[in-house]
Design an enzyme around this catalytic site. Structure first.
Site, PDB file in Angstrom:
ATOM      1  N   CYS A   1       0.840  -1.192   0.000  1.00 26.02           N
ATOM      2  CA  CYS A   1       0.000   0.000   0.000  1.00 26.02           C
ATOM      3  C   CYS A   1       0.883   1.252   0.000  1.00 26.02           C
ATOM      4  CB  CYS A   1      -0.945   0.094   1.182  1.00 26.02           C
ATOM      5  SG  CYS A   1      -2.113  -1.248   1.254  1.00 26.02           S
TER       6      CYS A   1
ATOM      7  N   LYS B   1       7.074  -4.796  -2.757  1.00 27.93           N
ATOM      8  CA  LYS B   1       8.476  -4.505  -2.464  1.00 27.93           C
ATOM      9  C   LYS B   1       8.717  -4.380  -0.971  1.00 27.93           C
ATOM     10  CE  LYS B   1      12.648  -3.209  -3.677  1.00 27.93           C
ATOM     11  NZ  LYS B   1      13.494  -4.364  -4.029  1.00 27.93           N
TER      12      LYS B   1
ATOM     13  N   HIS C   1      18.964 -36.138  -0.766  1.00 25.82           N
ATOM     14  CA  HIS C   1      17.943 -36.429   0.245  1.00 25.82           C
ATOM     15  C   HIS C   1      16.552 -35.993  -0.195  1.00 25.82           C
ATOM     16  CE1 HIS C   1      21.150 -37.617   2.905  1.00 25.82           C
ATOM     17  NE2 HIS C   1      21.785 -36.501   2.585  1.00 25.82           N
TER      18      HIS C   1
ATOM     19  N   GLU D   1      19.072 -17.782  -3.646  1.00 22.85           N
ATOM     20  CA  GLU D   1      18.698 -16.488  -4.233  1.00 22.85           C
ATOM     21  C   GLU D   1      18.363 -16.628  -5.720  1.00 22.85           C
ATOM     22  OE1 GLU D   1      17.814 -13.785  -3.114  1.00 22.85           O
ATOM     23  OE2 GLU D   1      18.126 -12.292  -4.658  1.00 22.85           O
TER      24      GLU D   1
ATOM     25  N   TRP E   1      -2.490  -3.062  -1.810  1.00 23.22           N
ATOM     26  CA  TRP E   1      -2.070  -4.471  -1.851  1.00 23.22           C
ATOM     27  C   TRP E   1      -2.974  -5.146  -0.839  1.00 23.22           C
ATOM     28  CZ3 TRP E   1      -0.053  -8.304   1.298  1.00 23.22           C
ATOM     29  CH2 TRP E   1       0.612  -9.358   0.654  1.00 23.22           C
TER      30      TRP E   1
ATOM     31  N   LYS F   1      14.781 -15.619  -7.295  1.00 19.28           N
ATOM     32  CA  LYS F   1      14.610 -14.654  -8.385  1.00 19.28           C
ATOM     33  C   LYS F   1      13.734 -15.235  -9.478  1.00 19.28           C
ATOM     34  CE  LYS F   1      15.425 -11.798  -6.910  1.00 19.28           C
ATOM     35  NZ  LYS F   1      15.863 -11.479  -5.605  1.00 19.28           N
TER      36      LYS F   1
ATOM     37  N   ARG G   1       4.703  -0.613  -4.291  1.00 16.63           N
ATOM     38  CA  ARG G   1       4.259  -1.010  -2.952  1.00 16.63           C
ATOM     39  C   ARG G   1       2.964  -1.822  -2.978  1.00 16.63           C
ATOM     40  NH1 ARG G   1       6.868   2.059   1.025  1.00 16.63           N
ATOM     41  NH2 ARG G   1       5.297   1.405   2.502  1.00 16.63           N
TER      42      ARG G   1
HETATM   43  C1  G6P Z   1       9.790  -8.547  -0.083  1.00 13.16           C
HETATM   44  C2  G6P Z   1      10.511  -8.211  -1.376  1.00 13.16           C
HETATM   45  C3  G6P Z   1      11.862  -8.919  -1.414  1.00 13.16           C
HETATM   46  C4  G6P Z   1      12.676  -8.573  -0.190  1.00 13.16           C
HETATM   47  C5  G6P Z   1      11.912  -8.854   1.106  1.00 13.16           C
HETATM   48  C6  G6P Z   1      12.623  -8.265   2.314  1.00 13.16           C
HETATM   49  O1  G6P Z   1       9.435  -9.883  -0.083  1.00 13.16           O
HETATM   50  O2  G6P Z   1       9.719  -8.581  -2.491  1.00 13.16           O
HETATM   51  O3  G6P Z   1      12.555  -8.526  -2.575  1.00 13.16           O
HETATM   52  O4  G6P Z   1      13.866  -9.300  -0.203  1.00 13.16           O
HETATM   53  O5  G6P Z   1      10.616  -8.255   1.054  1.00 13.16           O
HETATM   54  O6  G6P Z   1      12.655  -6.867   2.169  1.00 13.16           O
HETATM   55  P1  G6P Z   1      13.657  -5.916   2.915  1.00 13.16           P
HETATM   56  O7  G6P Z   1      13.272  -4.529   2.478  1.00 13.16           O
HETATM   57  O8  G6P Z   1      13.432  -6.127   4.374  1.00 13.16           O
HETATM   58  O9  G6P Z   1      15.032  -6.285   2.505  1.00 13.16           O
END
Ligand code: G6P
Length: 608
Positions: free
Chosen positions: A2, A603, A504, A481, A74, A485, A27
């Site tokens: 939001c 985000k 496993h 990671e 959101w 992604k 957001r």
């Molecule tokens: C959300 C974002 C990720 C990020 C995570 C933690 O899930 O989509 O890209 O890694 O939050 O965010 P921060 O701002 O705490 O690193």
């Protein structure tokens, strides 16, 4: 999670609000809405979907208003429909409210208000705020907001307007970020600085339980108990170019390409070119605590958590201090043991992630020294930590984190060397932890010149349904990671594993259609990785290897190889993740996905 923008000033407000909210679309992007007062009447327009849908509804009108509030949602309570989109209004359509956060006692408040005769039209928790303010309104909006909020449990960043007090916005914060932008005869309320950056770089960061009142002539801040607060006006160092795409098709691609410069900025003024020793100004007042620390706990979410894992490996190897890495969401609810001399490191790009913030507060309340690693200057986590290290990489807007990850690893590297100096651990015996970091930006640049090879690879695998990422040692977090992604932005099911764990479970999935991405760098676990590759090949799996330049041994084993430059083992994650970021990006683009705004993600996750 939001986004909110409020504006009062001397210019036409609707355009300013729309431009501002577009900057916050990362957001949340399932619906949006705007409210403003014209000729004494509350006007409200809402749309489901992207902000462009709202804009279409507003285009062609000649608006005359000079104040208003706007929101991008959101969904948490109630589906993304027009009724549930903010702003929400009271029974008489005289008060409008936008909100970020969660009202926890909303069921109770809603039934109470319904008994008192209030009519609700949405399924949201936010709507109760409009009715509570209505209930307490006796001619003064800020007093009504203060009274209403006394009844509310939960988190909020809100902005409210009333037809009875036109040209005034009252904003309040508890747990969700809110910033007051101070322009020239105009004031802004925003969820983050990028929404008002085009107009001003002067801001005040509101604290929890604080309200702000803005009118075209002035602003005021107070506590929710009506006691004035006198806040420092701070200057934002970001500029408008940093929040534009700058010719790239997506923010994510721009941010991948920014990494050489971003990491250079992270290191600027911190690394001594001759000795390799490190200066970290944000830690100066806590050197004593860091010197005597006996245990480190790292708390984070998402990509930041992966960066934390590399931090664990580095700190344990070189500083010889026990380190645990915890999901912030788990840590906060399990009554963790914090012993004397425990340092908790909270990592968060945004500095606003609700779980990380709560974990950090939990640790602080139990006596830990809290160090933050954040990117957004002035963010809540950065402000509430005892000490901290900023990434200094400029805004990261693409929802999938890229440059923050490599900068967080860089910071862990700097911090490791800093801790070694602090504890008189000789760096000369560890050639790995010297000045090699200074050559990293150039090496990333070199990898980026080979992007076409990744595009070709993406073309081959774009239709795959599953992918497995495997790595060991320092590159195990990179496997996690890489998989994150890919799944975030392409919606391909992907899993990251420590390579040896494959036996496993995941090995059962391997067949000729399954791409297995190995991070197979020439490091201390290289021989072991070769064995794991053999295990995949003997089950007809397709192997993509990220390898070290000059490694000929892998050529006959892997179906595809992408070479990265040689560097010290501890720094390899910074280089090995770059091709994986590019691979995820190009596969997602080829599949027609909106990489900057992947479905269901946000985000900055400011609710738990
Ligand atoms: C959300 C974002 C990720 C990020 C995570 C933690 O899930 O989509 O890209 O890694 O939050 O965010 P921060 O701002 O705490 O690193």
């Amino acid at each position: 999670m939001c986004g909110i923008v409020g504006y009062v000033g001397c210019k036409e407000a609707v355009k300013i609000l729309l431009d501002g909210i577009k900057r916050l679309e990362y957001r949340g992007y399932d619906s949006s809405g705007i409210a403003f007062i014209e000729d004494g009447i509350m006007k409200c327009e809402k749309a489901v979907g992207r902000i462009a849908e709202l804009e279409k509804k507003l285009l062609g009108n000649n608006f005359r208003t000079q104040s208003g509030i706007i929101h991008t949602r959101w969904a948490t309570h109630g589906a993304p429909t027009t009724e549930n989109a903010h702003p929400h209004t009271d029974c008489n359509n005289e008060i409008a409210v936008v909100h970020n956060g969660i009202i926890e006692n909303y069921h109770y408040l809603k039934s109470k208000l319904e008994q008192e005769g209030h009519i609700f039209i949405s399924e949201t928790d936010t709507e109760i705020l409009a009715h509570l303010i209505e209930k307490h309104f006796h001619g003064n909006l800020e007093m009504a907001v203060m009274e209403a909020l006394k009844e509310v449990e939960g988190t909020y960043g809100i902005a409210a307007i009333s037809t009875k007090n036109p040209q005034k916005i009252v904003a309040a914060r508890k747990g969700s970020p809110l910033i007051l932008g101070i322009g020239n005869q105009e004031y802004f309320i925003t969820s983050d600085v990028s929404a008002s950056l085009e107009h001003t770089r002067d801001v005040i960061y509101l604290d929890d339980n604080e309200i702000a009142i803005i009118t075209p002539d002035t602003y005021e801040t107070k506590t929710i108990q009506n006691i004035p607060t006198y806040k420092k006006v701070e200057e934002v160092l970001w500029n408008i170019d940093m929040i534009e795409k700058g010719g790239y098709e997506h923010f994510m691609l721009k941010e991948i390409h920014e990494q050489p410069q971003a990491l250079y900025n992270t290191m600027r003024g911190r690394v001594d070119n001759t000795t390799g020793s490190i200066k970290l100004g944000g830690l100066i007042n806590f050197e004593k605590e860091l010197r005597k620390a006996r245990r480190i706990i790292i708390v984070a979410c998402g990509t930041s958590w992966h960066a934390g894992l590399t931090g664990e490996y580095m700190l344990e190897e070189f500083v010889r201090i026990p380190v645990e890495v915890e999901y912030a969401s788990e840590f906060r609810y399990r009554n963790p043991i914090i012993e004397r001399d425990t340092v908790v490191i909270a990592i968060s790009q945004s500095g606003e992630t609700a779980d990380t913030l709560a974990a950090m507060r939990e640790a602080k309340s139990k006596g830990a020294t809290v160090l933050s690693i954040c990117n957004v200057v002035g963010s809540t986590i950065a402000r509430e930590a005892d000490c901290g290290i900023y990434l200094h990489i400029g805004p990261e807007i693409g929802v999938a984190s890229t440059k923050a990850f490599t900068a967080q690893i860089t910071v862990f590297y700097l911090f490791t060397r800093f801790m070694m100096d602090l504890r008189n651990i000789s760096a000369s015996t560890h050639s790995d932890i010297g000045k090699e970091i200074l050559s990293i930006p150039e090496k990333i640049q070199h990898i980026l010149t080979m992007e076409e090879d990744i595009v070709e690879l993406a073309g081959i695998y774009k239709d795959t349904e599953h992918a497995l990422y495997l790595g060991r040692g320092y590159n195990y977090p990179v496997a996690l990671e890489g998989a994150l992604k890919l799944k975030e932005i392409s919606y391909i099911h992907a899993e990251g594993y420590p390579a040896a764990e494959m036996k496993h479970g995941p090995i059962a999935l391997i067949n000729k259609d399954m791409p297995v991405i190995f991070i197979a760098i020439k490091d201390s676990v290289y021989g072991k990785i070769l064995n794991n590759i053999e295990e995949v090949k003997s089950r007809s799996g397709r192997v993509i290897a990220i390898a070290t330049e000059g490694d000929n041994q892998l050529a006959e084993k892997a179906d595809h190889i992408f070479y990265i430059p040689r560097t010290s083992e501890v720094l390899t994650p910074i280089l090995s993740v770059i091709p994986l970021q590019l691979l995820a990006y190009h596969m997602a683009v080829m599949r027609g996905c909106d990489v900057d705004k992947p479905r269901n993600l946000a985000k900055s996750v400011t609710v738990e």
